[in-house]
Design a protein around this motif. Structure first.
Motif, PDB file in Angstrom:
ATOM      1  N   GLN A 506       0.815  -1.206   0.000  1.00 38.37           N
ATOM      2  CA  GLN A 506       0.000   0.000   0.000  1.00 38.37           C
ATOM      3  C   GLN A 506       0.854   1.262   0.000  1.00 38.37           C
ATOM      4  O   GLN A 506       0.473   2.276  -0.577  1.00 38.37           O
ATOM      5  CB  GLN A 506      -0.932   0.001   1.215  1.00 38.37           C
ATOM      6  CG  GLN A 506      -1.989  -1.082   1.128  1.00 38.37           C
ATOM      7  CD  GLN A 506      -3.036  -0.935   2.212  1.00 38.37           C
ATOM      8  OE1 GLN A 506      -3.535   0.150   2.446  1.00 38.37           O
ATOM      9  NE2 GLN A 506      -3.360  -2.034   2.863  1.00 38.37           N
ATOM     10  N   ARG A 509       1.641   3.090  -3.268  1.00 40.10           N
ATOM     11  CA  ARG A 509       0.673   3.943  -3.940  1.00 40.10           C
ATOM     12  C   ARG A 509       0.714   5.392  -3.436  1.00 40.10           C
ATOM     13  O   ARG A 509      -0.065   6.210  -3.896  1.00 40.10           O
ATOM     14  CB  ARG A 509      -0.730   3.377  -3.738  1.00 40.10           C
ATOM     15  CG  ARG A 509      -0.851   1.939  -4.182  1.00 40.10           C
ATOM     16  CD  ARG A 509      -2.305   1.524  -4.077  1.00 40.10           C
ATOM     17  NE  ARG A 509      -2.435   0.130  -4.434  1.00 40.10           N
ATOM     18  CZ  ARG A 509      -2.428  -0.855  -3.539  1.00 40.10           C
ATOM     19  NH1 ARG A 509      -2.307  -0.588  -2.274  1.00 40.10           N
ATOM     20  NH2 ARG A 509      -2.536  -2.093  -3.935  1.00 40.10           N
ATOM     21  N   ALA A 514       6.540   5.876  -2.389  1.00 40.45           N
ATOM     22  CA  ALA A 514       6.555   4.838  -3.424  1.00 40.45           C
ATOM     23  C   ALA A 514       7.956   4.321  -3.719  1.00 40.45           C
ATOM     24  O   ALA A 514       8.181   3.110  -3.807  1.00 40.45           O
ATOM     25  CB  ALA A 514       5.910   5.386  -4.694  1.00 40.45           C
ATOM     26  N   LEU A 565       4.823  -1.071  -8.490  1.00 32.63           N
ATOM     27  CA  LEU A 565       3.527  -0.404  -8.472  1.00 32.63           C
ATOM     28  C   LEU A 565       3.726   1.084  -8.208  1.00 32.63           C
ATOM     29  O   LEU A 565       4.308   1.471  -7.213  1.00 32.63           O
ATOM     30  CB  LEU A 565       2.647  -1.014  -7.370  1.00 32.63           C
ATOM     31  CG  LEU A 565       2.302  -2.494  -7.570  1.00 32.63           C
ATOM     32  CD1 LEU A 565       1.580  -3.011  -6.345  1.00 32.63           C
ATOM     33  CD2 LEU A 565       1.445  -2.666  -8.799  1.00 32.63           C
ATOM     34  N   GLU A 566       3.281   1.909  -9.089  1.00 36.53           N
ATOM     35  CA  GLU A 566       3.359   3.364  -8.923  1.00 36.53           C
ATOM     36  C   GLU A 566       1.983   3.931  -9.191  1.00 36.53           C
ATOM     37  O   GLU A 566       1.523   3.963 -10.335  1.00 36.53           O
ATOM     38  CB  GLU A 566       4.383   3.963  -9.902  1.00 36.53           C
ATOM     39  CG  GLU A 566       5.799   3.445  -9.719  1.00 36.53           C
ATOM     40  CD  GLU A 566       6.494   4.108  -8.548  1.00 36.53           C
ATOM     41  OE1 GLU A 566       5.891   5.011  -7.946  1.00 36.53           O
ATOM     42  OE2 GLU A 566       7.632   3.721  -8.240  1.00 36.53           O
ATOM     43  N   PHE A 567       1.265   4.340  -8.146  1.00 37.63           N
ATOM     44  CA  PHE A 567      -0.077   4.886  -8.296  1.00 37.63           C
ATOM     45  C   PHE A 567      -0.106   6.314  -7.771  1.00 37.63           C
ATOM     46  O   PHE A 567       0.395   6.592  -6.687  1.00 37.63           O
ATOM     47  CB  PHE A 567      -1.108   4.044  -7.532  1.00 37.63           C
ATOM     48  CG  PHE A 567      -1.328   2.689  -8.120  1.00 37.63           C
ATOM     49  CD1 PHE A 567      -0.594   1.598  -7.694  1.00 37.63           C
ATOM     50  CD2 PHE A 567      -2.258   2.507  -9.120  1.00 37.63           C
ATOM     51  CE1 PHE A 567      -0.804   0.361  -8.236  1.00 37.63           C
ATOM     52  CE2 PHE A 567      -2.471   1.252  -9.668  1.00 37.63           C
ATOM     53  CZ  PHE A 567      -1.726   0.176  -9.221  1.00 37.63           C
ATOM     54  N   LEU A 639      -7.471   2.862  -3.030  1.00 35.42           N
ATOM     55  CA  LEU A 639      -6.171   2.216  -2.867  1.00 35.42           C
ATOM     56  C   LEU A 639      -6.264   0.705  -3.035  1.00 35.42           C
ATOM     57  O   LEU A 639      -5.298   0.046  -3.402  1.00 35.42           O
ATOM     58  CB  LEU A 639      -5.610   2.520  -1.472  1.00 35.42           C
ATOM     59  CG  LEU A 639      -5.227   3.975  -1.174  1.00 35.42           C
ATOM     60  CD1 LEU A 639      -4.735   4.077   0.253  1.00 35.42           C
ATOM     61  CD2 LEU A 639      -4.153   4.457  -2.134  1.00 35.42           C
TER      62      LEU A 639
END
Length: 658
Positions: A506, A509, A514, A565-567, A639
């Protein structure tokens, strides 16, 4: 007259008894071979034939048998009565003390023991044995009946129980079919012992360090169990049988009841902890949970969980320190696996009267005293972890704020030399201690578990304490991996890594976290790559890592860095971590859980602690706050959306446990 019955050779009382040699050496006696030291000594030699041929030192073995019998002269008997001696039990087993493998500790010096009264005549066969005799026999052989309690009135049948126990011990001794005749294994035993003391002792101080060579020479079960741990943690580069072969031999001895020593059996069972090639996806008899359960049941049958009172006359004759170290090793392991695998505990502390471990239970050697300190604090931590596991097994209760307070008190009570040295960006060699690093892994994992909240989705929600604790686990594993050796890490480290991975997912994100979170996931993946060379559960978790990161080992994913993961979040364009994670309640300053963390520890620590001077650290959601669920489910549901399809967080059914 001699007759054969089945596989047994029986002798009647009319057959003359074989005369035992009065002088034998320790090596021959340990190997149970005939020793001609008495004859050689009369001829002017100083070694027996066996030791001379093997090129080993020949030391005279001091006999533990009581000399003399009922037909001795009256003057000899009177001389014995006036000579100070230590009390010894009068029982049928005293005539064959060498058959019993687990030896009692030596009696106190004669100068410290008052001369006892004249020995009473042995009781008739129909009379129940004395409590002293029963207690000493039980300590030596691992019998189940001696205890300070007799709630079932089984002592009524004491004579029959005693006779049956003697018969079983004799059969176990006569059926001993394994030996350490392999010269290579004898040569490697010292290496395995060194490996055990260096890597295993703080977590399983079940062997007396100054007696390892003697004990393993006496017991093939213990020798093979020690070889399992030693060869698995640090494999020799010369030909050796390997942990699988050692384990097979040791378990065969155990399951065939061919080890008559009770404490010796418990010592060996404790060392099986370092062999778990299969995951716990299915129930089997080779997991740490199985062996810990067996260890506990055997220890309870031997009444290790109960300790004699300070005024008991036999207290000083028992191996109390060894018994405590064995018992608390089993206790700590059970508490850890109870939280890890969601299993109920066998041990109820209210049933136990055994004293907690202290430094006096460890040898007065500086490095062993330090390892003893680690063990003592580890046991106290595992006691808290057991209470956490019990709470989490009862869903619906209020958040256990008292347990979180206990964790804070535990970490604050650590002496300076046992505090985690990660306040700086780099851990120097003079401050790195693998035992201290491992001591904090279960502590940090417990923080993660307490600050993960279950949702309707498969992936739980991670609060800031869970994210920071996960980053600290990453730091510990990075310190270990950078030094090039991770084989000493126990199997339960797989669970630590898998839990930290969940929390950092988590954090990936949140723009401010990140990059560091993704680097942490890389470290965890590398660590599990190393762990899967030894532990079956690591292979399962490694596959889960690939799935949760959105692709194969080298596949793409939802980010710009090859599978990371890059949000981006719509709110908080300034990257404020506090606003992205929410701001409800001022119930608890969670930074008290991390006295060893500073902004210099790492990027995640700096981002989460950046508002500490302005009092911002308490503006995160508190798990006991009433608005916690609404705040996360309404504001941060986005998320979780990428992970809400299918059974994405499948660690529960598969098993993270070791």
């Amino acid at each position: 007259m001699t007759e054969f019955v089945g596989d047994w050779l029986h002798f009647d009382s009319r057959q003359p008894k074989r005369k035992r040699a009065e002088l034998v050496c320790t090596p021959c006696h340990a190997k149970k071979v005939k020793c001609d030291l008495q004859t050689k000594t009369s001829e002017g030699h100083s070694t027996c034939s066996g030791c001379y041929a093997a090129g080993t030192d020949c030391h005279v073995r001091l006999s533990k048998r009581k000399k003399g019998s009922h037909h001795h002269s009256i003057s000899s008997a009177r001389e014995k009565e006036t000579r100070p001696r230590s009390p010894s039990p009068s029982s049928p087993s005293s005539s064959r003390a060498d058959v019993v493998i687990a030896a009692l500790p030596p009696p106190p010096p004669a100068s410290l023991t008052a001369p006892p009264p004249a020995p009473a005549p042995p009781p008739p066969p129909s009379a129940p044995p004395s409590p002293t005799t029963e207690l000493l026999i039980g300590v030596a052989t691992g019998r189940s009946n001696p205890s300070d309690l007799d709630t079932g009135f089984l002592n009524v049948y004491g004579p029959e129980t005693n006779a049956d126990a003697e018969q079983q011990e004799l059969e176990a001794t006569l059926e001993y079919g394994y030996s350490l005749s392999d010269s290579r294994q004898q040569e490697l035993q010292q290496i395995y012992a060194d490996t055990y003391v260096e890597f295993c002792y703080p977590w399983a101080p079940v062997l007396d360090v100054d007696r390892i060579s003697e004990d393993t020479l006496r017991s093939p079960l213990l020798a093979n169990a020690l070889a399992v741990a030693g060869s698995h943690i640090r494999p020799p580069l010369i030909p050796h049988d390997g942990p699988a072969a050692y384990y097979k031999r040791a378990t065969a001895i155990f399951y065939n009841d061919e080890e008559a020593g009770g404490l010796t059996t418990l010592q060996a069972l404790s060392l099986f902890y370092w062999w778990a090639p299969r995951s716990i996806s299915v129930a089997h008899r080779h997991s740490s949970w199985w062996w810990t359960s067996v260890l506990i049941r055997h220890a309870q049958q031997m009444n290790l969980h109960r300790e004699l009172g300070p005024s008991h006359p036999m207290r000083d004759l028992l191996q109390l320190s060894l018994r405590r170290r064995i018992w608390w090793t089993a206790f700590a392991r059970e508490r850890l696996t109870a939280l890890c695998q969601s299993k109920p505990c066998i041990i109820d502390p209210t049933d136990c009267s055994i004293a907690p471990p202290t430094l006096s239970d460890f040898p007065p050697v500086p490095h062993l005293q330090r390892k003893g300190e680690v063990f003592i604090h580890w046991v106290s931590l595992c006691a808290i972890i057991g209470r956490v596991a019990k709470f989490l097994a009862r869903p619906g209760d209020a958040f256990p704020t008292h347990l979180r307070t206990e964790l804070v008190e535990w970490v604050r009570a650590l002496p300076p030399h046992l505090q985690l040295p990660i306040s700086n960006a780099r851990t120097d060699s003079d401050t790195f201690d693998r035992d201290v690093h491992q001591l904090h892994l279960p502590y940090l994992t417990t923080i993660i578990v307490l600050h993960l909240r279950r949702t309707a989705h498969d992936l739980p929600q991670a609060l800031p304490p869970a994210i920071l604790a996960a980053s600290c686990i990453v730091r510990i594993l990075r310190d270990i991996l950078s030094r090039g050796d991770a084989r000493f890490l126990m199997a339960i480290t797989c669970w630590y890594s898998g839990t930290a991975f969940t929390a950092l997912l988590q954090a990936c994100r949140i723009p401010a976290l990140a990059r560091d979170a993704n680097e942490g996931l890389d470290v965890l993946t590398t660590a599990v790559d190393q762990l899967q060379r030894m532990w079956g559960s690591a292979k399962v978790i490694r596959q889960g890592f690939d799935r949760l990161r959105g692709g194969g080992a080298g596949g793409g994913g939802g980010g710009a860095h090859g599978g990371r993961l890059e949000f981006e979040l719509g709110g908080a364009a300034d990257g404020s971590v506090q606003e992205e994670l929410g701001g409800v309640g001022r119930d608890f300053d969670w930074t008290a859980l991390f006295p060893f963390v500073t902004p210099a520890t790492g990027g995640i620590a700096k981002a989460l602690l950046q508002g500490s001077e302005q009092g911002m650290t308490t503006r995160f959601p508190s798990p006991e706050g009433l608005l916690f669920q609404d705040a996360f489910m309404v504001d941060y549901r986005g998320l979780l959306e990428p992970f809400s399809q299918g059974d994405l967080f499948g660690f529960g059914p598969v098993g993270l446990g070791m």
